[in-house]
Design a protein around this motif. Structure first.
Motif, PDB file in Angstrom:
ATOM      1  N   ALA A  73      -1.996 -10.880  -3.572  1.00 18.83           N
ATOM      2  CA  ALA A  73      -2.316  -9.678  -4.363  1.00 18.83           C
ATOM      3  C   ALA A  73      -2.003  -9.817  -5.850  1.00 18.83           C
ATOM      4  N   ILE A  74      -1.562 -10.978  -6.310  1.00 10.07           N
ATOM      5  CA  ILE A  74      -1.304 -11.210  -7.735  1.00 10.07           C
ATOM      6  C   ILE A  74      -2.378 -12.144  -8.284  1.00 10.07           C
ATOM      7  N   GLY A  81       0.010  -9.510 -12.596  1.00 12.01           N
ATOM      8  CA  GLY A  81      -0.744  -8.274 -12.451  1.00 12.01           C
ATOM      9  C   GLY A  81      -2.106  -8.522 -11.864  1.00 12.01           C
ATOM     10  N   THR A  82      -3.059  -7.698 -12.286  1.00 16.56           N
ATOM     11  CA  THR A  82      -4.421  -7.742 -11.757  1.00 16.56           C
ATOM     12  C   THR A  82      -5.401  -8.080 -12.873  1.00 16.56           C
ATOM     13  N   ALA A 125     -14.203 -16.674 -23.013  1.00 13.26           N
ATOM     14  CA  ALA A 125     -14.296 -15.773 -21.864  1.00 13.26           C
ATOM     15  C   ALA A 125     -13.415 -14.555 -22.127  1.00 13.26           C
ATOM     16  N   TRP A 126     -13.757 -13.463 -21.465  1.00 18.61           N
ATOM     17  CA  TRP A 126     -13.002 -12.212 -21.589  1.00 18.61           C
ATOM     18  C   TRP A 126     -12.668 -11.719 -20.187  1.00 18.61           C
ATOM     19  N   PHE A 127     -11.484 -11.128 -20.034  1.00 18.91           N
ATOM     20  CA  PHE A 127     -11.133 -10.562 -18.734  1.00 18.91           C
ATOM     21  C   PHE A 127     -10.184  -9.386 -18.934  1.00 18.91           C
ATOM     22  N   GLY A 128     -10.287  -8.433 -18.016  1.00 21.23           N
ATOM     23  CA  GLY A 128      -9.399  -7.290 -18.041  1.00 21.23           C
ATOM     24  C   GLY A 128      -8.073  -7.631 -17.391  1.00 21.23           C
ATOM     25  N   TYR A 129      -7.015  -6.942 -17.855  1.00 17.94           N
ATOM     26  CA  TYR A 129      -5.688  -7.168 -17.266  1.00 17.94           C
ATOM     27  C   TYR A 129      -4.921  -5.854 -17.216  1.00 17.94           C
ATOM     28  N   THR A 130      -4.195  -5.638 -16.122  1.00 15.13           N
ATOM     29  CA  THR A 130      -3.278  -4.509 -16.015  1.00 15.13           C
ATOM     30  C   THR A 130      -2.184  -4.868 -15.026  1.00 15.13           C
ATOM     31  N   ASP A 131      -1.048  -4.178 -15.142  1.00 21.43           N
ATOM     32  CA  ASP A 131       0.002  -4.274 -14.125  1.00 21.43           C
ATOM     33  C   ASP A 131       0.692  -2.922 -14.039  1.00 21.43           C
ATOM     34  N   GLY A 189      -1.377  -2.221 -10.761  1.00 23.08           N
ATOM     35  CA  GLY A 189      -2.183  -1.564 -11.780  1.00 23.08           C
ATOM     36  C   GLY A 189      -1.443  -0.399 -12.395  1.00 23.08           C
ATOM     37  N   TYR A 190      -1.811  -0.070 -13.611  1.00 22.46           N
ATOM     38  CA  TYR A 190      -1.173   1.031 -14.329  1.00 22.46           C
ATOM     39  C   TYR A 190      -1.510   2.348 -13.653  1.00 22.46           C
ATOM     40  N   SER A 191      -0.487   3.132 -13.316  1.00 20.27           N
ATOM     41  CA  SER A 191      -0.680   4.416 -12.657  1.00 20.27           C
ATOM     42  C   SER A 191       0.289   5.425 -13.249  1.00 20.27           C
ATOM     43  N   ALA A 192      -0.260   6.469 -13.866  1.00 27.20           N
ATOM     44  CA  ALA A 192       0.587   7.514 -14.443  1.00 27.20           C
ATOM     45  C   ALA A 192       1.391   8.219 -13.355  1.00 27.20           C
ATOM     46  N   SER A 193       0.779   8.427 -12.188  1.00 21.69           N
ATOM     47  CA  SER A 193       1.480   9.108 -11.096  1.00 21.69           C
ATOM     48  C   SER A 193       2.679   8.299 -10.609  1.00 21.69           C
ATOM     49  N   ILE A 194       2.473   6.999 -10.402  1.00 19.07           N
ATOM     50  CA  ILE A 194       3.581   6.161  -9.934  1.00 19.07           C
ATOM     51  C   ILE A 194       4.710   6.149 -10.962  1.00 19.07           C
TER      52      ILE A 194
END
Length: 637
Positions: free
Chosen positions: A301-302, A325-326, A340-346, A424-429
């Protein structure tokens, strides 16, 4: 910092603050332009932009400009190959009934649309922007009323002409629940069409050479048909055909062949299956003396990206990433190059876009989410626990950096359709953990974290494995002192709503509170409503006696028992949900209210003018605040 306000307001205001990070999307390059999405802190929805070669940035599609009520969502976008036209799809009130439009990128003028019945439709442009392939449902007048969500076909549409003149390309006489994919290679030569029965983890695949047949009458050749595997094709600028497949490789591999001989017998491994990581994506950078392929993986999952020689597949190194992260999809320029370009979040970093330069081997920040927010410090760890049958399962635990347990804890899971639960970034968490709680996410069987075998170990006759994995996660959290049963709540939506519905009926003593969102709960009749008929390849069908047995054995609605003290439960449903009908939660709520012998509440939160998927930020904040407040009250936060 976090303020100790009244209970509902304390979560609502903090979630809103954390969502002021905004968001940014991975760019798509076409001609001299690039296209991307961005949501600034004050915006309800992301806006889609075009950036000209001189750097001039222009708004192309702003959902709030189209509809100031915030009820319109942007479902999909696809620029043409030259970057001169943009096809986009919108829906209203959460119904996901996408309507297609085409606009001129330079002027913003509408040149096409509305074209209705385009839900889940890909757009495959031919060179020059004069025509595209797309997927559209048959008119409701031509099908029975209970089949209006189905019966898709692939058409060729010429821009500026009536849809009555569209040419039917594919789909006649095939299963009504089929979904179709369609794409055209960068040079416009190769057409690719795929067909999947509902959400089945397999597809049939065909290609046509548009140099030897016409766009209106493509001569399709079989790549795979009747094979229990998923396969997709990328036509390289070097003349080779790159095959991304899980055929004979449940964690996936990349093969190469000649486009003129696309069948399985000619495939040759370029990037073989890894024993631990799942191959998720790749991009080709051929603007170098030694062309390379970037390969995206998820290892437990990483996410990670490796660099390989394009000719031989030899591993040359790794792409530096910001952390554990993801990574979103890797994109490159259609004409090739070295970038190349890629999205990233954790868990603590909002989405960003990273830029990789293959000449230097360096990764740099290309675009950050536009809002500045103070993210609370949290501790994240991945643990391994053992399920009922001895299978090792992983779980991500996000907790406050100071102090130990036991603490009020939310356990979240999904476990279906091969979807992976990644950081992933989560305001709720973050709001929950900042308030002193723990948030755990279990990587259950049925998901895709460990490849297609992991998915199939939690589908059809194996569905009980998913619930056993979830119960075992809860037991692990209690036994290791993270929480207690009195402080343990569970949360899930959609297929995850089925998960927590099964959990609360199978082990009511293990959980103190449940949030069950947009759930499937009557598994005997689920096929009769919404998109349920497309999911019998995941769950099974009640029409088959053996499969009826699987479904009835765990169907949450049918497993409610009288004189049981059930956990405090909040069902959240959405009036415009055309995927999972709210009737599942309505029935289950009534059944639990009737049967429960305890004094804990069984509640229903019914929301109108939103659906199963995308919604405005303010509606997201309201829902998240209500669910966290409910859990906080019943878990003692």
């Amino acid at each position: 910092m976090f303020k100790r306000e009244s209970e509902p307001q304390r979560f609502k205001s903090r979630i809103a603050e954390l969502l002021m990070s905004g968001s940014v999307g991975t760019p798509a390059w076409r001609g001299g332009r690039h296209f991307f999405s961005r949501r600034t802190p004050e915006q309800e929805h992301a806006v889609y932009y075009a950036v000209d070669a001189d750097g001039t940035e222009r708004v192309l599609v702003d959902p709030m400009a189209l509809d100031p009520t915030g009820l319109t969502t942007l479902d999909a976008v696809q620029p043409d190959k030259e970057g001169r036209l943009l096809a986009y799809q919108i829906s209203v009130g959460g119904d996901e009934e996408s309507v297609l439009y085409v606009i001129d990128v330079a002027t913003g003028a509408r040149v096409e649309g509305p074209i209705d019945r385009c839900r889940y439709s890909p757009i495959a442009w031919l060179p020059g922007g004069e025509a595209f392939y797309y997927v559209r449902r048959l008119p409701s007048t031509e099908v029975p009323e209970n089949e209006r969500q189905f019966h898709r076909r692939v058409y060729l549409h010429r821009v500026g002409t009536s849809t009555e003149d569209d040419v039917l390309i594919f789909g006649d006489g095939m299963k009504m629940t089929n979904y179709y994919g369609v794409s055209v290679s960068r040079d416009g030569r190769w057409l690719q069409i795929s067909a999947s029965e509902g959400t089945a983890p397999r597809n049939d695949l065909w290609v046509a050479d548009l140099e030897v047949s016409t766009p209106e009458r493509p001569e399709l050749s079989v790549v795979q048909e009747g094979v229990d595997a998923q396969t997709g094709l990328v036509f390289g600028r070097d003349g080779r055909l790159y095959v991304h497949t899980d055929r004979d490789a449940p964690r996936a591999r990349v093969c190469v062949t000649d486009p003129a001989e696309p069948g399985h017998d000619s495939w040759r491994d370029l990037i073989p299956q890894d024993e631990e990581a799942v191959l998720s994506d790749f991009a080709i950078l051929d603007g170098l003396e030694r062309p390379v392929m970037l390969v995206g993986w998820t290892r437990h999952a990483i996410s990670e990206i490796t660099v390989h020689d394009l000719a031989t597949g030899e591993r040359l190194g790794e792409v530096p990433t910001p952390g554990l992260g993801t990574i979103g999809g890797i994109s490159e320029r259609p004409e090739g190059g070295h970038e190349a370009w890629f999205g990233y979040t954790d868990n603590t970093n909002p989405p960003s876009i990273q830029h990789y330069d293959a000449r230097t081997g360096e990764t740099t920040l290309w675009a950050a989410s536009p809002g500045a927010v103070e993210v609370p410090p949290v501790r994240t760890e991945q643990v391994v626990y053992r399920s009922k049958d001895g299978t090792d399962v992983r779980m991500l635990i996000i907790s406050p950096v100071d102090g130990e347990g036991p603490r009020p804890t939310i356990l979240y899971g999904y476990g279906g359709f091969g979807l992976s639960m990644t950081p992933g970034y989560s305001a709720s968490i973050l709001a929950w953990v900042e308030a002193g709680g723990v948030y755990a996410i279990a990587n259950l069987r049925g998901g895709g974290e460990e490849g297609e075998d992991w998915h199939r170990a939690g589908m059809l006759a194996n569905k009980q494995n998913v619930f056993d994995d979830f119960h075992a996660a809860a037991v692990h959290l209690v036994e290791t002192g993270v929480t207690t049963t009195a402080q343990l709540g569970i949360s899930g939506g959609s297929n995850g709503g089925l998960l927590v519905g099964a959990a609360l009926t199978q082990r009511p003593e293990l959980y103190s509170a449940v949030v069950c969102s947009a759930p499937l709960l009557d598994m005997v009749r689920y096929e009769k409503f919404g998109l349920g008929a497309t999911w019998n390849v995941e769950y099974g069908t009640a029409e088959d006696p053996e499969q009826f047995g699987w479904l009835h054995a765990y169907s949450p609605y049918h497993q409610v028992r009288e004189s049981v003290s059930y956990p405090a439960t909040l069902f959240t449903v959405f009036g415009s949900d055309t995927r999972v009908h709210p009737l599942h939660a309505w029935k289950m709520c009534a059944a639990l209210q009737h049967a429960s012998s305890g004094d804990r509440p069984i509640l229903l939160r019914n929301e109108t003018e939103v659906g199963h998927g995308a919604r405005s930020i303010s509606r997201t904040v309201d829902l998240s605040a209500d669910t966290l407040t409910f859990l906080a009250k019943h878990l003692g936060l």
